[in-house]
Each structure stands twice: as structure tokens, then as C-alpha cells.
Write a protein that holds these residues in place. Sequence first.
Motif, PDB file in Angstrom:
ATOM      1  N   GLY A   1      18.726  44.852  12.677  1.00  0.00           N
ATOM      2  CA  GLY A   1      19.136  44.302  13.967  1.00  0.00           C
ATOM      3  C   GLY A   1      18.798  42.841  14.140  1.00  0.00           C
ATOM      4  O   GLY A   1      19.274  42.200  15.085  1.00  0.00           O
ATOM      5  N   GLY A   2      18.001  42.302  13.237  1.00  0.00           N
ATOM      6  CA  GLY A   2      17.589  40.908  13.329  1.00  0.00           C
ATOM      7  C   GLY A   2      18.616  39.951  12.763  1.00  0.00           C
ATOM      8  O   GLY A   2      19.720  40.349  12.354  1.00  0.00           O
ATOM      9  N   SER A   3      18.228  38.673  12.729  1.00  0.00           N
ATOM     10  CA  SER A   3      19.138  37.618  12.291  1.00  0.00           C
ATOM     11  C   SER A   3      18.453  36.664  11.322  1.00  0.00           C
ATOM     12  O   SER A   3      17.225  36.506  11.358  1.00  0.00           O
ATOM     13  CB  SER A   3      19.638  36.808  13.499  1.00  0.00           C
ATOM     14  N   LEU A   4      19.255  36.045  10.492  1.00  0.00           N
ATOM     15  CA  LEU A   4      18.814  34.987   9.594  1.00  0.00           C
ATOM     16  C   LEU A   4      19.926  33.955   9.472  1.00  0.00           C
ATOM     17  O   LEU A   4      21.108  34.298   9.643  1.00  0.00           O
ATOM     18  CB  LEU A   4      18.496  35.527   8.197  1.00  0.00           C
ATOM     19  N   THR A   5      19.542  32.733   9.153  1.00  0.00           N
ATOM     20  CA  THR A   5      20.519  31.700   8.841  1.00  0.00           C
ATOM     21  C   THR A   5      20.259  31.183   7.441  1.00  0.00           C
ATOM     22  O   THR A   5      19.168  30.657   7.164  1.00  0.00           O
ATOM     23  CB  THR A   5      20.449  30.528   9.833  1.00  0.00           C
ATOM     24  N   LEU A   6      21.223  31.358   6.576  1.00  0.00           N
ATOM     25  CA  LEU A   6      21.121  30.856   5.217  1.00  0.00           C
ATOM     26  C   LEU A   6      21.784  29.489   5.128  1.00  0.00           C
ATOM     27  O   LEU A   6      22.833  29.248   5.750  1.00  0.00           O
ATOM     28  CB  LEU A   6      21.806  31.812   4.239  1.00  0.00           C
ATOM     29  N   SER A   7      21.198  28.609   4.356  1.00  0.00           N
ATOM     30  CA  SER A   7      21.752  27.275   4.129  1.00  0.00           C
ATOM     31  C   SER A   7      21.996  27.067   2.648  1.00  0.00           C
ATOM     32  O   SER A   7      21.252  27.586   1.810  1.00  0.00           O
ATOM     33  CB  SER A   7      20.796  26.196   4.640  1.00  0.00           C
TER      34      SER A   7
END
Length: 121
Positions: A15-21
Motif C-alpha cells: 500500500g505504500g509508495s516509492l519514487t525511482l529515479s
Amino acid sequence: QVQLVESGGGLVQAGGSLTLSCVASAGNVRRTAMGWFRQAPGKEREFVAYISRAGLVRYYADSVKGRFTISRGYAENTVYLQLNSLKPEDTAVYYCAAGDGGDSSTSYDFWGQGTQVTVSS
């Protein structure tokens, strides 16, 4: 020669979030189509998302549609992948790639080293 470096992976609860770069530490990807792929243990590498050179065309694997968003930061020579509503089955090493684009890995010439995303239940 293009060199790609991914970052932003980590451990997150379902349910969580991440931002990949994905930044081009060498070379210019501003005029190159970009893609994200992932590979889970014991499985083949699979397509996740693609964005065209101008950023006008984007498409996603059905498994991530509506949850993941690919975008470009031209000034930063960077591509992002926003991961929302994460599920345990999203656990994988995520790779960015630069090339002609599309959903086939064979269409990409340059690859990053990958960043691990682990989603706990």
C-alpha cells in the motif's frame, strides 16, 4: 555512450509508495525513449513502463496500470517512476533503459544496474 544510474528503491509496506529515479551520468537521454523493466527472483525481466522521447506517449504493463507513473525531467536528464499502492508482487529489481522504446527489452541499448524494491505484506 550512455550510462544510467537508478536510485530510490527500498523496503516498503504493501500500500505504500516509492519514487525511482534514473539519471544519465554520462550521455544525453533527452532525445531518447526510456523504459522501466523489472525482474523478480526466478523470473524473466518484464516490461513495466515506457515514455517517448518527447514525453507525449506513455504506456504501462497491465499489472501496474493505474498505480505507476512514468515521467521525464529534461533539465535533470532524468526519468522517474512513481510507484503507488505497492503490492508484494511488485517486489523486484527495477531497471531503467534507454533506446528506441516500446515494451521489448531488445529495443533498448543502454541499461542501468538496477535498484531493489521490496514490498512486505
